[in-house]
Design a protein around this motif. Structure first.
Motif, PDB file in Angstrom:
ATOM      1  N   PRO A 170       2.294 -18.484  -2.726  1.00 38.73           N
ATOM      2  CA  PRO A 170       3.693 -18.229  -3.080  1.00 38.73           C
ATOM      3  C   PRO A 170       3.991 -16.732  -3.126  1.00 38.73           C
ATOM      4  O   PRO A 170       3.114 -15.923  -3.452  1.00 38.73           O
ATOM      5  CB  PRO A 170       3.819 -18.849  -4.480  1.00 38.73           C
ATOM      6  CG  PRO A 170       2.685 -19.800  -4.592  1.00 38.73           C
ATOM      7  CD  PRO A 170       1.574 -19.237  -3.769  1.00 38.73           C
ATOM      8  N   GLU A 171       5.211 -16.382  -2.800  1.00 39.21           N
ATOM      9  CA  GLU A 171       5.619 -14.971  -2.836  1.00 39.21           C
ATOM     10  C   GLU A 171       5.458 -14.397  -4.243  1.00 39.21           C
ATOM     11  O   GLU A 171       5.519 -15.113  -5.238  1.00 39.21           O
ATOM     12  CB  GLU A 171       7.076 -14.831  -2.408  1.00 39.21           C
ATOM     13  CG  GLU A 171       7.323 -15.026  -0.940  1.00 39.21           C
ATOM     14  CD  GLU A 171       8.761 -14.728  -0.565  1.00 39.21           C
ATOM     15  OE1 GLU A 171       9.244 -13.621  -0.906  1.00 39.21           O
ATOM     16  OE2 GLU A 171       9.412 -15.593   0.053  1.00 39.21           O
ATOM     17  N   GLY A 172       5.269 -13.091  -4.293  1.00 40.07           N
ATOM     18  CA  GLY A 172       5.161 -12.415  -5.576  1.00 40.07           C
ATOM     19  C   GLY A 172       3.733 -12.032  -5.914  1.00 40.07           C
ATOM     20  O   GLY A 172       2.902 -11.793  -5.031  1.00 40.07           O
ATOM     21  N   ILE A 173       3.446 -11.993  -7.197  1.00 39.04           N
ATOM     22  CA  ILE A 173       2.172 -11.482  -7.679  1.00 39.04           C
ATOM     23  C   ILE A 173       0.990 -12.312  -7.178  1.00 39.04           C
ATOM     24  O   ILE A 173      -0.094 -11.780  -6.929  1.00 39.04           O
ATOM     25  CB  ILE A 173       2.169 -11.421  -9.226  1.00 39.04           C
ATOM     26  CG1 ILE A 173       0.918 -10.686  -9.724  1.00 39.04           C
ATOM     27  CG2 ILE A 173       2.273 -12.817  -9.819  1.00 39.04           C
ATOM     28  CD1 ILE A 173       0.853  -9.231  -9.336  1.00 39.04           C
ATOM     29  N   ILE A 174       1.196 -13.620  -6.993  1.00 33.30           N
ATOM     30  CA  ILE A 174       0.090 -14.479  -6.543  1.00 33.30           C
ATOM     31  C   ILE A 174      -0.354 -14.081  -5.134  1.00 33.30           C
ATOM     32  O   ILE A 174      -1.549 -13.947  -4.853  1.00 33.30           O
ATOM     33  CB  ILE A 174       0.498 -15.973  -6.576  1.00 33.30           C
ATOM     34  CG1 ILE A 174       0.764 -16.408  -8.011  1.00 33.30           C
ATOM     35  CG2 ILE A 174      -0.597 -16.836  -5.950  1.00 33.30           C
ATOM     36  CD1 ILE A 174       1.242 -17.843  -8.135  1.00 33.30           C
ATOM     37  N   MET A 175       0.593 -13.857  -4.235  1.00 28.66           N
ATOM     38  CA  MET A 175       0.243 -13.450  -2.874  1.00 28.66           C
ATOM     39  C   MET A 175      -0.359 -12.047  -2.859  1.00 28.66           C
ATOM     40  O   MET A 175      -1.303 -11.775  -2.103  1.00 28.66           O
ATOM     41  CB  MET A 175       1.467 -13.510  -1.953  1.00 28.66           C
ATOM     42  CG  MET A 175       1.156 -13.070  -0.528  1.00 28.66           C
ATOM     43  SD  MET A 175       2.542 -13.236   0.617  1.00 28.66           S
ATOM     44  CE  MET A 175       2.390 -14.964   1.038  1.00 28.66           C
ATOM     45  N   ILE A 176       0.156 -11.168  -3.677  1.00 27.72           N
ATOM     46  CA  ILE A 176      -0.376  -9.802  -3.736  1.00 27.72           C
ATOM     47  C   ILE A 176      -1.832  -9.814  -4.181  1.00 27.72           C
ATOM     48  O   ILE A 176      -2.697  -9.167  -3.570  1.00 27.72           O
ATOM     49  CB  ILE A 176       0.473  -8.929  -4.686  1.00 27.72           C
ATOM     50  CG1 ILE A 176       1.871  -8.706  -4.096  1.00 27.72           C
ATOM     51  CG2 ILE A 176      -0.208  -7.591  -4.957  1.00 27.72           C
ATOM     52  CD1 ILE A 176       2.838  -8.022  -5.037  1.00 27.72           C
ATOM     53  N   VAL A 177      -2.123 -10.575  -5.248  1.00 24.40           N
ATOM     54  CA  VAL A 177      -3.498 -10.666  -5.740  1.00 24.40           C
ATOM     55  C   VAL A 177      -4.399 -11.329  -4.695  1.00 24.40           C
ATOM     56  O   VAL A 177      -5.533 -10.877  -4.453  1.00 24.40           O
ATOM     57  CB  VAL A 177      -3.550 -11.454  -7.067  1.00 24.40           C
ATOM     58  CG1 VAL A 177      -4.999 -11.725  -7.478  1.00 24.40           C
ATOM     59  CG2 VAL A 177      -2.833 -10.686  -8.165  1.00 24.40           C
ATOM     60  N   ALA A 178      -3.892 -12.384  -4.060  1.00 25.60           N
ATOM     61  CA  ALA A 178      -4.688 -13.106  -3.066  1.00 25.60           C
ATOM     62  C   ALA A 178      -5.027 -12.222  -1.873  1.00 25.60           C
ATOM     63  O   ALA A 178      -6.177 -12.195  -1.401  1.00 25.60           O
ATOM     64  CB  ALA A 178      -3.946 -14.360  -2.600  1.00 25.60           C
ATOM     65  N   THR A 179      -4.046 -11.488  -1.361  1.00 25.01           N
ATOM     66  CA  THR A 179      -4.315 -10.613  -0.218  1.00 25.01           C
ATOM     67  C   THR A 179      -5.193  -9.427  -0.618  1.00 25.01           C
ATOM     68  O   THR A 179      -6.040  -8.982   0.157  1.00 25.01           O
ATOM     69  CB  THR A 179      -3.000 -10.111   0.411  1.00 25.01           C
ATOM     70  OG1 THR A 179      -2.166  -9.535  -0.615  1.00 25.01           O
ATOM     71  CG2 THR A 179      -2.255 -11.231   1.094  1.00 25.01           C
ATOM     72  N   PHE A 180      -5.002  -8.931  -1.839  1.00 24.97           N
ATOM     73  CA  PHE A 180      -5.849  -7.828  -2.329  1.00 24.97           C
ATOM     74  C   PHE A 180      -7.315  -8.273  -2.398  1.00 24.97           C
ATOM     75  O   PHE A 180      -8.221  -7.552  -1.934  1.00 24.97           O
ATOM     76  CB  PHE A 180      -5.382  -7.365  -3.705  1.00 24.97           C
ATOM     77  CG  PHE A 180      -6.245  -6.284  -4.315  1.00 24.97           C
ATOM     78  CD1 PHE A 180      -6.007  -4.947  -4.028  1.00 24.97           C
ATOM     79  CD2 PHE A 180      -7.302  -6.604  -5.148  1.00 24.97           C
ATOM     80  CE1 PHE A 180      -6.808  -3.953  -4.572  1.00 24.97           C
ATOM     81  CE2 PHE A 180      -8.114  -5.620  -5.703  1.00 24.97           C
ATOM     82  CZ  PHE A 180      -7.859  -4.297  -5.409  1.00 24.97           C
ATOM     83  N   MET A 181      -7.572  -9.441  -2.975  1.00 21.82           N
ATOM     84  CA  MET A 181      -8.941  -9.933  -3.093  1.00 21.82           C
ATOM     85  C   MET A 181      -9.530 -10.287  -1.728  1.00 21.82           C
ATOM     86  O   MET A 181     -10.733 -10.132  -1.497  1.00 21.82           O
ATOM     87  CB  MET A 181      -8.995 -11.144  -4.018  1.00 21.82           C
ATOM     88  CG  MET A 181      -8.672 -10.824  -5.474  1.00 21.82           C
ATOM     89  SD  MET A 181      -9.663  -9.454  -6.147  1.00 21.82           S
ATOM     90  CE  MET A 181     -11.339 -10.095  -5.972  1.00 21.82           C
ATOM     91  N   THR A 182      -8.679 -10.738  -0.812  1.00 21.64           N
ATOM     92  CA  THR A 182      -9.146 -10.962   0.564  1.00 21.64           C
ATOM     93  C   THR A 182      -9.655  -9.657   1.159  1.00 21.64           C
ATOM     94  O   THR A 182     -10.729  -9.609   1.764  1.00 21.64           O
ATOM     95  CB  THR A 182      -8.001 -11.519   1.443  1.00 21.64           C
ATOM     96  OG1 THR A 182      -7.571 -12.763   0.914  1.00 21.64           O
ATOM     97  CG2 THR A 182      -8.478 -11.721   2.866  1.00 21.64           C
TER      98      THR A 182
END
Length: 271
Positions: A170-182
């Motif tokens: 989902p857009e927002g902090i969840i995607m940011i964290v997910a892409t950062f950890m990727t």
């Protein structure tokens, strides 16, 4: 090694986050050209050996002159090493994974998720940021764990899993964290794998340059050969096949490292 990879990652972060804001491709390439030119000039003007390094270099050159080996002889040693080939293949797999994901993610977010170009670039930026951070933190993790193979296997599994689901988050902090950890797990294997050649008993410092060159050559086959002739033809127009194939290569890296010797400090002490 981690610090060197971190600085290059910072440049990638800046490029991914700002390219979509530039008015044309010509402007983007002009900025890149000017930046490279300035850095090259600064290197020539300011990068000099210290007096101690210069004296050490002269001494080393004298020793090398006495025990000189041809480039071909050094290359033969590297070519005979199974570990060098495995390391090169492991890095090739990581390069296929990272290049595919970094190249196609903004386009996927734009065409599949419906993000505009600026927004897609903004959500892709945390990947490079995560890769930068991993270059500093992961060497410390390796040192604390004391064994390299379990770490590389874990990073390959986590990186592949997160890459496949992060773009769908989902857009927002969840995607940011997910892409950062990727990005974090994506860049975690580079500092270690690139330092492997000098650690192998059959290579050592003596043949490290030739072995490192061979490893880098194998690694760089990812972009001109593997991605255009294997990954993209297999994927066709399917986003899931494209990213799935990239993730398979990341998992393959974890399998390949299992066939390498354990070079961690704890393993050496146990021996």
């Amino acid at each position: 090694m981690g610090i060197c990879l971190t600085t290059s990652g910072l440049a990638q972060t800046l490029a991914i986050g700002t390219t979509a804001m530039l008015p044309s491709m010509k402007v983007a390439f002009t900025i890149a050209f000017v930046a490279c030119l300035v850095i090259g000039i600064c290197w020539i003007l300011f990068m000099k050996d210290s007096p101690m390094q210069a004296d050490a270099g002269k001494t080393q050159e004298a020793k090398q002159a006495q025990n000189a080996e041809s480039l071909l002889d050094c290359l033969k040693v590297a070519l005979k090493s199974k570990n060098i080939w495995l390391t090169g293949m492991a890095l090739l797999c990581v390069m296929v994974f990272t290049s595919t994901f970094n190249t196609f993610l903004p386009k996927i977010l734009n065409e599949v998720r419906g993000f505009d170009s600026v927004k897609a670039g903004a959500y892709a930026t945390p990947i490079s940021m995560g890769s930068c951070i991993s270059g500093l933190i992961v060497p410390w993790i390796y040192k604390k764990v004391g064994k390299y193979k379990p770490c590389l296997l874990a990073f390959s599994i986590l990186g592949a899993a997160l890459a496949f689901i992060s773009w769908q988050a989902p857009e927002g902090i969840i995607m940011i964290v997910a892409t950062f950890m990727t990005g974090f797990f994506m860049g975690a294997s580079f500092p270690l794998l690139m330092s492997f050649p000098v650690l192998f008993k059959e290579i050592g410092p003596r043949y490290a340059a030739s072995a490192g060159g061979l490893v880098a050559t194998i690694q760089l086959l990812a972009s001109p050969l593997v991605i255009p002739y294997i990954v993209t033809p297999f994927a066709g127009t399917s986003v899931y096949k494209l990213l799935g194939a990239a993730c398979v290569f990341m998992l393959l890296m974890g399998v390949i490292v299992l066939f390498l010797p354990e070079l961690g400090m704890k393993a050496k002490k146990e021996q």
